[in-house]
Scaffold this motif. Structure first.
Motif, PDB file in Angstrom:
ATOM      1  N   ALA A  53     149.843  -3.437  66.875  1.00 23.79           N
ATOM      2  CA  ALA A  53     150.098  -3.537  65.435  1.00 23.79           C
ATOM      3  C   ALA A  53     150.063  -2.208  64.706  1.00 23.79           C
ATOM      4  CB  ALA A  53     149.132  -4.526  64.768  1.00 23.79           C
ATOM      5  N   ARG A  54     150.233  -1.119  65.408  1.00 23.10           N
ATOM      6  CA  ARG A  54     150.416   0.159  64.722  1.00 23.10           C
ATOM      7  C   ARG A  54     151.804   0.214  64.098  1.00 23.10           C
ATOM      8  NH1 ARG A  54     146.726   4.129  65.699  1.00 23.10           N
ATOM      9  NH2 ARG A  54     148.237   5.811  65.493  1.00 23.10           N
ATOM     10  N   PHE A  55     152.773  -0.486  64.727  1.00 25.01           N
ATOM     11  CA  PHE A  55     154.100  -0.684  64.146  1.00 25.01           C
ATOM     12  C   PHE A  55     154.326  -2.182  63.985  1.00 25.01           C
ATOM     13  CE2 PHE A  55     155.886   3.222  66.635  1.00 25.01           C
ATOM     14  CZ  PHE A  55     155.272   4.082  65.739  1.00 25.01           C
ATOM     15  N   LEU A  69     149.693 -12.738  67.058  1.00 22.86           N
ATOM     16  CA  LEU A  69     149.012 -11.637  66.386  1.00 22.86           C
ATOM     17  C   LEU A  69     149.722 -11.181  65.115  1.00 22.86           C
ATOM     18  CD1 LEU A  69     147.997  -9.427  69.454  1.00 22.86           C
ATOM     19  CD2 LEU A  69     146.687 -11.240  68.320  1.00 22.86           C
ATOM     20  N   ALA A  70     150.765 -11.875  64.709  1.00 25.05           N
ATOM     21  CA  ALA A  70     151.541 -11.476  63.533  1.00 25.05           C
ATOM     22  C   ALA A  70     150.645 -11.363  62.305  1.00 25.05           C
ATOM     23  CB  ALA A  70     152.662 -12.478  63.264  1.00 25.05           C
ATOM     24  N   GLY A  71     150.787 -10.248  61.599  1.00 26.62           N
ATOM     25  CA  GLY A  71     150.056 -10.048  60.358  1.00 26.62           C
ATOM     26  C   GLY A  71     148.669  -9.463  60.498  1.00 26.62           C
ATOM     27  N   LEU A  72     148.187  -9.306  61.724  1.00 23.54           N
ATOM     28  CA  LEU A  72     146.851  -8.755  61.926  1.00 23.54           C
ATOM     29  C   LEU A  72     146.887  -7.234  61.934  1.00 23.54           C
ATOM     30  CD1 LEU A  72     145.343 -11.073  64.693  1.00 23.54           C
ATOM     31  CD2 LEU A  72     145.150 -11.272  62.205  1.00 23.54           C
ATOM     32  N   GLU A  73     145.792  -6.639  61.492  1.00 22.24           N
ATOM     33  CA  GLU A  73     145.635  -5.195  61.536  1.00 22.24           C
ATOM     34  C   GLU A  73     145.131  -4.784  62.925  1.00 22.24           C
ATOM     35  OE1 GLU A  73     146.417  -3.035  59.210  1.00 22.24           O
ATOM     36  OE2 GLU A  73     147.024  -4.574  57.759  1.00 22.24           O
ATOM     37  N   PRO A  74     145.338  -3.498  63.305  1.00 23.12           N
ATOM     38  CA  PRO A  74     144.869  -3.051  64.622  1.00 23.12           C
ATOM     39  C   PRO A  74     143.400  -3.350  64.888  1.00 23.12           C
ATOM     40  CG  PRO A  74     146.334  -1.409  63.690  1.00 23.12           C
ATOM     41  CD  PRO A  74     146.129  -2.441  62.624  1.00 23.12           C
ATOM     42  N   GLN A  76     141.601  -5.741  63.715  1.00 22.74           N
ATOM     43  CA  GLN A  76     141.414  -7.175  63.913  1.00 22.74           C
ATOM     44  C   GLN A  76     141.828  -7.586  65.326  1.00 22.74           C
ATOM     45  OE1 GLN A  76     143.825  -8.237  60.445  1.00 22.74           O
ATOM     46  NE2 GLN A  76     142.009  -9.124  59.464  1.00 22.74           N
ATOM     47  N   ILE A  77     142.893  -6.982  65.830  1.00 23.46           N
ATOM     48  CA  ILE A  77     143.333  -7.259  67.197  1.00 23.46           C
ATOM     49  C   ILE A  77     142.294  -6.762  68.186  1.00 23.46           C
ATOM     50  CG2 ILE A  77     145.092  -6.683  68.928  1.00 23.46           C
ATOM     51  CD1 ILE A  77     147.121  -6.635  66.613  1.00 23.46           C
ATOM     52  N   ALA A 104     131.077   3.244  69.533  1.00 24.32           N
ATOM     53  CA  ALA A 104     132.030   2.224  69.957  1.00 24.32           C
ATOM     54  C   ALA A 104     131.366   0.861  70.152  1.00 24.32           C
ATOM     55  CB  ALA A 104     132.718   2.661  71.249  1.00 24.32           C
ATOM     56  N   LEU A 105     130.079   0.864  70.437  1.00 23.52           N
ATOM     57  CA  LEU A 105     129.354  -0.372  70.684  1.00 23.52           C
ATOM     58  C   LEU A 105     128.901  -1.075  69.398  1.00 23.52           C
ATOM     59  CD1 LEU A 105     127.025   0.583  73.677  1.00 23.52           C
ATOM     60  CD2 LEU A 105     128.728  -1.232  73.681  1.00 23.52           C
ATOM     61  N   LEU A 106     128.905  -0.363  68.285  1.00 22.99           N
ATOM     62  CA  LEU A 106     128.269  -0.887  67.071  1.00 22.99           C
ATOM     63  C   LEU A 106     128.773  -2.277  66.687  1.00 22.99           C
ATOM     64  CD1 LEU A 106     128.030   2.315  64.851  1.00 22.99           C
ATOM     65  CD2 LEU A 106     126.129   0.957  65.745  1.00 22.99           C
ATOM     66  N   TRP A 107     130.100  -2.437  66.605  1.00 19.80           N
ATOM     67  CA  TRP A 107     130.634  -3.731  66.180  1.00 19.80           C
ATOM     68  C   TRP A 107     130.355  -4.813  67.215  1.00 19.80           C
ATOM     69  CZ3 TRP A 107     132.539  -5.455  61.661  1.00 19.80           C
ATOM     70  CH2 TRP A 107     133.100  -6.747  61.674  1.00 19.80           C
ATOM     71  N   ALA A 108     130.539  -4.477  68.500  1.00 18.62           N
ATOM     72  CA  ALA A 108     130.319  -5.460  69.555  1.00 18.62           C
ATOM     73  C   ALA A 108     128.869  -5.952  69.576  1.00 18.62           C
ATOM     74  CB  ALA A 108     130.686  -4.858  70.912  1.00 18.62           C
ATOM     75  N   GLN A 109     127.941  -5.092  69.168  1.00 20.35           N
ATOM     76  CA  GLN A 109     126.522  -5.456  69.154  1.00 20.35           C
ATOM     77  C   GLN A 109     126.116  -6.159  67.861  1.00 20.35           C
ATOM     78  OE1 GLN A 109     123.975  -4.825  71.395  1.00 20.35           O
ATOM     79  NE2 GLN A 109     125.129  -3.765  72.979  1.00 20.35           N
ATOM     80  N   GLY A 110     127.079  -6.371  66.939  1.00 19.89           N
ATOM     81  CA  GLY A 110     126.794  -7.132  65.738  1.00 19.89           C
ATOM     82  C   GLY A 110     126.299  -6.334  64.558  1.00 19.89           C
TER      83      GLY A 110
END
Length: 253
Positions: A53-55, A69-74, A76-77, A104-110
């Protein structure tokens, strides 16, 4: 029957009057290692940018595990389980190797946007970062500034960052570009190890790497896939030899 890990249907991309991707249909199964090869200018990076979704596509659909995946931002994907690396190494050079992976782990760890959390005190987060560093053979370099790593080590770190979020579909864009034979062997072995059980999609010019890693290969020429098959059958395909593979193999000798 479960949905493919990634499914492209009628995917097209035009820039003005120039049609770069010309109607791609491709299905990649779960835990498959799939290589996309083709000459320079074939549209490989554009295809990666459409998937992530970069393009936005001009036409067609991209589905991840059956979800459009239509309409999602990178970002979000990425959170849905698809992560990619880039041709140009994409790290924080002034931060330590450890800090790069921990970010890189921050989001995955909540952690999300909880600014009051002191990440340095999070045992689970720090142990997770160290586990990834051990997996990518950089644990002994954990406190070194990432910009001081060798080129191959920086690429290994980027692969570590790519897998840190726990994505089950990993996209690597020319992971061995510019490497010596020994560096290429190192990164190839690393890719095999860290993507075990995951879906791997890669763009790669080194045919030794492609034939050593891929379960299937798609050949992209002028925005169209002219063949998708096992490495052995792609190598023997006259259309592929004429359009790309013969010249690519000769260039390596």
């Amino acid at each position: 029957m479960s949905a493919p890990a990634l499914e492209l249907t009628g995917l097209k991309k035009s820039f003005g009057k120039a049609e770069i991707i010309r109607g791609i249909d491709l299905s990649i199964g779960k835990a498959e290692r799939h290589a996309i090869i083709g000459p320079n200018g074939a549209g490989k990076s554009t295809l990666f940018n459409l998937i992530t979704a970069r393009f936005p596509p001009t036409a067609g659909t991209v589905k991840l595990h059956g979800e459009d995946l239509a309409g999602l931002e990178p970002y979000q994907i990425n959170r849905k389980g698809l992560s990619r690396s880039f041709q140009i190494t994409n790290i924080f050079p002034k931060m330590s190797v450890f800090e790069n992976v921990r970010c890189a782990l921050l989001w995955a760890q909540g952690y999300k946007y909880s600014f009051w959390n002191l990440v340095s005190r999070s045992r689970g987060l720090n142990e997770g970062a160290d586990a990834i560093l051990e997996q990518i053979n950089l644990l002994e370099r954990r406190d070194v500034a990432a910009g001081l790593l060798s080129y191959a080590e920086q690429r290994a770190l980027e692969i570590g960052i790519t897998i840190a979020g726990g994505a089950d579909v990993i996209m690597l864009d020319e992971p061995t570009a510019g490497m010596s034979h020994s560096e290429t062997d190192y990164i190839t072995d690393l890719i095999l190890k860290v993507t075990a059980g995951k879906t791997l999609i890669m763009v790669e010019h080194d045919m030794g790497v492609v034939f050593g890693l891929a379960d299937r290969i798609s050949v992209l020429v002028y925005g169209e896939i002219i063949a998708t098959n096992t490495p052995e059958l792609v190598r023997a395909d006259p259309k592929v030899q004429e359009a790309y593979l013969g010249a690519a193999l000769e260039a390596e000798h």
